[in-house]
Design a protein around this motif. Structure first.
Motif, PDB file in Angstrom:
ATOM      1  N   PRO A  41       1.037  -4.940  -9.601  1.00 53.85           N
ATOM      2  CA  PRO A  41       1.834  -4.736  -8.630  1.00 53.85           C
ATOM      3  C   PRO A  41       1.538  -5.112  -7.154  1.00 53.85           C
ATOM      4  O   PRO A  41       0.355  -4.613  -6.747  1.00 53.85           O
ATOM      5  CB  PRO A  41       2.856  -3.604  -8.581  1.00 53.85           C
ATOM      6  N   THR A  42       2.029  -5.433  -6.270  1.00 59.65           N
ATOM      7  CA  THR A  42       1.751  -5.681  -4.678  1.00 59.65           C
ATOM      8  C   THR A  42       1.564  -4.109  -4.235  1.00 59.65           C
ATOM      9  O   THR A  42       0.955  -4.283  -3.089  1.00 59.65           O
ATOM     10  CB  THR A  42       2.514  -6.654  -4.083  1.00 59.65           C
ATOM     11  N   SER A  43       2.177  -3.301  -4.616  1.00 60.96           N
ATOM     12  CA  SER A  43       2.048  -1.887  -3.952  1.00 60.96           C
ATOM     13  C   SER A  43       0.901  -1.347  -4.526  1.00 60.96           C
ATOM     14  O   SER A  43       0.093  -0.406  -3.824  1.00 60.96           O
ATOM     15  CB  SER A  43       3.082  -0.885  -4.697  1.00 60.96           C
ATOM     16  N   SER A  44      -0.156  -2.085  -5.291  1.00 58.85           N
ATOM     17  CA  SER A  44      -1.339  -1.578  -5.388  1.00 58.85           C
ATOM     18  C   SER A  44      -2.491  -2.100  -4.271  1.00 58.85           C
ATOM     19  O   SER A  44      -3.534  -1.771  -4.189  1.00 58.85           O
ATOM     20  CB  SER A  44      -1.914  -1.941  -6.866  1.00 58.85           C
ATOM     21  N   TYR A  45      -2.061  -3.207  -3.516  1.00 59.15           N
ATOM     22  CA  TYR A  45      -2.956  -3.584  -2.366  1.00 59.15           C
ATOM     23  C   TYR A  45      -3.292  -2.624  -1.485  1.00 59.15           C
ATOM     24  O   TYR A  45      -2.501  -1.466  -1.044  1.00 59.15           O
ATOM     25  CB  TYR A  45      -2.306  -4.581  -1.529  1.00 59.15           C
ATOM     26  N   VAL A  46      -4.568  -2.412  -0.800  1.00 54.94           N
ATOM     27  CA  VAL A  46      -4.863  -1.568   0.016  1.00 54.94           C
ATOM     28  C   VAL A  46      -6.137  -2.507   0.945  1.00 54.94           C
ATOM     29  O   VAL A  46      -6.786  -3.223   0.287  1.00 54.94           O
ATOM     30  CB  VAL A  46      -5.491  -0.271  -0.560  1.00 54.94           C
ATOM     31  N   THR A  47      -5.934  -2.301   2.317  1.00 51.67           N
ATOM     32  CA  THR A  47      -6.805  -3.166   3.160  1.00 51.67           C
ATOM     33  C   THR A  47      -7.783  -2.183   3.815  1.00 51.67           C
ATOM     34  O   THR A  47      -7.607  -0.997   3.762  1.00 51.67           O
ATOM     35  CB  THR A  47      -6.022  -3.991   4.128  1.00 51.67           C
ATOM     36  N   GLN A  48      -8.678  -2.801   4.297  1.00 45.50           N
ATOM     37  CA  GLN A  48      -9.804  -1.970   4.901  1.00 45.50           C
ATOM     38  C   GLN A  48      -9.321  -1.052   6.053  1.00 45.50           C
ATOM     39  O   GLN A  48      -8.160  -1.460   6.632  1.00 45.50           O
ATOM     40  CB  GLN A  48     -10.830  -3.093   5.939  1.00 45.50           C
ATOM     41  N   GLY A  49      -9.786  -0.037   6.189  1.00 39.03           N
ATOM     42  CA  GLY A  49      -9.264   1.183   7.040  1.00 39.03           C
ATOM     43  C   GLY A  49      -8.458   2.218   6.331  1.00 39.03           C
ATOM     44  O   GLY A  49      -8.289   3.180   6.926  1.00 39.03           O
ATOM     45  N   ASN A  50      -7.931   1.651   5.092  1.00 34.41           N
ATOM     46  CA  ASN A  50      -7.167   2.642   4.354  1.00 34.41           C
ATOM     47  C   ASN A  50      -8.105   3.225   2.999  1.00 34.41           C
ATOM     48  O   ASN A  50      -9.074   2.267   2.606  1.00 34.41           O
ATOM     49  CB  ASN A  50      -6.078   2.002   3.971  1.00 34.41           C
ATOM     50  N   PRO A  51      -7.830   4.390   2.571  1.00 29.73           N
ATOM     51  CA  PRO A  51      -8.897   4.860   1.390  1.00 29.73           C
ATOM     52  C   PRO A  51      -8.184   4.136   0.013  1.00 29.73           C
ATOM     53  O   PRO A  51      -6.957   4.032   0.187  1.00 29.73           O
ATOM     54  CB  PRO A  51      -8.552   6.428   1.449  1.00 29.73           C
ATOM     55  N   ILE A  52      -9.012   4.106  -1.066  1.00 30.84           N
ATOM     56  CA  ILE A  52      -8.437   4.231  -2.374  1.00 30.84           C
ATOM     57  C   ILE A  52      -8.222   5.770  -2.867  1.00 30.84           C
ATOM     58  O   ILE A  52      -9.013   6.368  -2.789  1.00 30.84           O
ATOM     59  CB  ILE A  52     -10.090   3.728  -3.180  1.00 30.84           C
ATOM     60  N   ILE A  53      -7.004   5.616  -3.282  1.00 28.12           N
ATOM     61  CA  ILE A  53      -6.547   7.036  -3.948  1.00 28.12           C
ATOM     62  C   ILE A  53      -6.769   7.432  -5.333  1.00 28.12           C
ATOM     63  O   ILE A  53      -6.551   6.448  -6.197  1.00 28.12           O
ATOM     64  CB  ILE A  53      -4.986   7.229  -3.543  1.00 28.12           C
ATOM     65  N   PHE A 206     -20.288 -11.564   3.559  1.00 28.64           N
ATOM     66  CA  PHE A 206     -19.134 -10.657   4.064  1.00 28.64           C
ATOM     67  C   PHE A 206     -19.350  -9.276   3.239  1.00 28.64           C
ATOM     68  O   PHE A 206     -19.702  -9.176   2.161  1.00 28.64           O
ATOM     69  CB  PHE A 206     -17.902 -11.296   3.467  1.00 28.64           C
ATOM     70  N   GLU A 207     -18.559  -8.063   3.833  1.00 27.70           N
ATOM     71  CA  GLU A 207     -18.786  -6.909   3.293  1.00 27.70           C
ATOM     72  C   GLU A 207     -17.684  -6.139   3.847  1.00 27.70           C
ATOM     73  O   GLU A 207     -17.035  -6.149   4.681  1.00 27.70           O
ATOM     74  CB  GLU A 207     -20.025  -6.145   3.143  1.00 27.70           C
ATOM     75  N   MET A 208     -17.155  -5.284   2.808  1.00 24.84           N
ATOM     76  CA  MET A 208     -16.051  -4.311   3.092  1.00 24.84           C
ATOM     77  C   MET A 208     -16.273  -3.092   2.707  1.00 24.84           C
ATOM     78  O   MET A 208     -16.983  -2.951   1.295  1.00 24.84           O
ATOM     79  CB  MET A 208     -14.688  -4.938   2.719  1.00 24.84           C
ATOM     80  N   GLY A 209     -15.741  -1.887   3.256  1.00 19.90           N
ATOM     81  CA  GLY A 209     -16.014  -0.570   2.551  1.00 19.90           C
ATOM     82  C   GLY A 209     -14.743   0.283   2.386  1.00 19.90           C
ATOM     83  O   GLY A 209     -13.786  -0.006   3.203  1.00 19.90           O
ATOM     84  N   PHE A 210     -14.665   0.963   1.522  1.00 22.66           N
ATOM     85  CA  PHE A 210     -13.408   1.917   1.193  1.00 22.66           C
ATOM     86  C   PHE A 210     -14.084   3.266   0.776  1.00 22.66           C
ATOM     87  O   PHE A 210     -14.924   3.454  -0.046  1.00 22.66           O
ATOM     88  CB  PHE A 210     -12.653   1.283  -0.094  1.00 22.66           C
ATOM     89  N   GLU A 211     -13.300   4.183   1.363  1.00 25.00           N
ATOM     90  CA  GLU A 211     -13.568   5.580   0.944  1.00 25.00           C
ATOM     91  C   GLU A 211     -12.693   6.145  -0.278  1.00 25.00           C
ATOM     92  O   GLU A 211     -11.431   5.523  -0.389  1.00 25.00           O
ATOM     93  CB  GLU A 211     -13.428   6.583   1.934  1.00 25.00           C
ATOM     94  N   VAL A 212     -13.141   6.735  -1.230  1.00 20.27           N
ATOM     95  CA  VAL A 212     -12.127   7.263  -2.258  1.00 20.27           C
ATOM     96  C   VAL A 212     -11.743   8.765  -2.052  1.00 20.27           C
ATOM     97  O   VAL A 212     -12.563   9.789  -1.772  1.00 20.27           O
ATOM     98  CB  VAL A 212     -13.059   7.526  -3.858  1.00 20.27           C
ATOM     99  N   VAL A 213     -10.294   8.943  -1.808  1.00 23.75           N
ATOM    100  CA  VAL A 213      -9.860  10.153  -1.610  1.00 23.75           C
ATOM    101  C   VAL A 213      -9.162  10.603  -2.706  1.00 23.75           C
ATOM    102  O   VAL A 213      -8.482   9.877  -3.678  1.00 23.75           O
ATOM    103  CB  VAL A 213      -9.216  10.216  -0.271  1.00 23.75           C
ATOM    104  N   GLU A 214      -8.767  11.966  -2.910  1.00 27.27           N
ATOM    105  CA  GLU A 214      -7.958  12.618  -3.882  1.00 27.27           C
ATOM    106  C   GLU A 214      -6.597  12.456  -3.530  1.00 27.27           C
ATOM    107  O   GLU A 214      -6.058  12.451  -2.436  1.00 27.27           O
ATOM    108  CB  GLU A 214      -8.255  14.202  -3.611  1.00 27.27           C
ATOM    109  N   GLU A 215      -5.930  12.503  -4.410  1.00 28.67           N
ATOM    110  CA  GLU A 215      -4.224  12.132  -4.214  1.00 28.67           C
ATOM    111  C   GLU A 215      -3.664  13.370  -3.845  1.00 28.67           C
ATOM    112  O   GLU A 215      -3.927  14.428  -4.524  1.00 28.67           O
ATOM    113  CB  GLU A 215      -3.477  11.680  -5.599  1.00 28.67           C
ATOM    114  N   LYS A 216      -2.859  13.339  -2.840  1.00 31.31           N
ATOM    115  CA  LYS A 216      -2.225  14.567  -2.330  1.00 31.31           C
ATOM    116  C   LYS A 216      -1.067  15.163  -3.026  1.00 31.31           C
ATOM    117  O   LYS A 216      -0.443  14.299  -3.362  1.00 31.31           O
ATOM    118  CB  LYS A 216      -1.918  14.375  -0.870  1.00 31.31           C
TER     119      LYS A 216
END
Ligand SMILES: O=C([O-])CC(=O)C(=O)O
Ligand SMILES: [Mg+2]
Length: 216
Positions: A41-53, A206-216
């Motif tokens: 689903p498109t709700s799975s999109y996340v762009t740079q500056g936002n974390p992977i939950i 090209f490169e991009m980075g994402f932080e992995v964070v805990e689900e609140k």
């Protein structure tokens, strides 16, 4: 094309699975005779500056770096020879996968929708123009977990090449402008943990980075 625009348009994300022999082998999959498709689903999109939950419902979250095709115009039953003309750009994407939920679904013969489709399971780059990737079928894609290189593949190793994928998908789903097709991951998939930084790239372009964070 601007990524914020296509994310908000809410188009399809179509995944192709088992498209690299070495990844199929590391997962114990047989060699597919047709592309294996799934949807995110498109709700799975996340762009740079936002974390992977990292979801509470998952205990084995995997990274899969992939080249994504961004469709440039509507098409149905696209012939292989015309397929490249339907590409509007590319994204670098990470097909995040709840491997534990996927394994359970496989055992039960259930779909992969949950394992592939939870929130933030599709980190994407901004849309890269076709000029940025002059040889889409011979492009290096890589992924690092905390600076350790764990995936280092090349799109030349796809079982089904990009034109065949576009043609195959379009015979089943009408492709619409800004739809994204994830073309499968090379070998080296593995777990990520809360607090880790995931970096992915296309060669040295090209490169991009994402932080992995805990689900609140
Ligand atoms: O979950 C899997 O292994 C299938 C898949 O998405 C891929 O091969 O890229
Ligand atoms: Mg994948």
């Amino acid at each position: 094309m601007d990524v914020s625009k296509f994310v908000s348009l809410g188009r399809k994300i179509i995944g192709v699975g088992r498209n690299y022999k070495a990844h199929a082998a590391e997962m114990g999959y047989s060699h597919p005779t047709d592309p294996v498709l799934f949807l995110k689903p498109t709700s799975s999109y996340v762009t740079q500056g936002n974390p992977i939950i990292y979801p509470k419902l998952c205990s084995n979250l995997h990274h899969e770096v992939e080249l994504g095709i961004v469709i440039g115009r509507k098409g149905k039953n696209i012939p292989i020879h015309d397929a490249l003309s339907f590409i509007g750009g590319y994204v670098l994407a990470i097909d995040m996968t709840a491997r534990d939920l996927q394994s359970a679904a496989k055992t039960k013969g259930n779909p992969w929708s949950i394992a592939k489709g939870m929130d933030t399971f599709c980190p994407v780059s901004p849309v890269l123009s076709v000029a940025v990737i002059p040889e889409p079928q011979n492009t290096a894609i890589w992924l690092k977990v905390n600076d350790k290189l764990v995936q280092n593949g090349c799109t030349k190793d796809m079982i089904f090449p990009i034109p065949d994928i576009i043609s195959y998908v379009s015979a089943r789903f009408t492709l619409e402008e800004h739809d994204v097709i994830l073309t499968g991951t090379p070998e080296g998939v593995g777990p990520v943990e809360i607090g880790q930084k995931i970096t992915a790239g296309i060669g040295d372009t090209f490169e991009m980075g994402f932080e992995v964070v805990e689900e609140k």
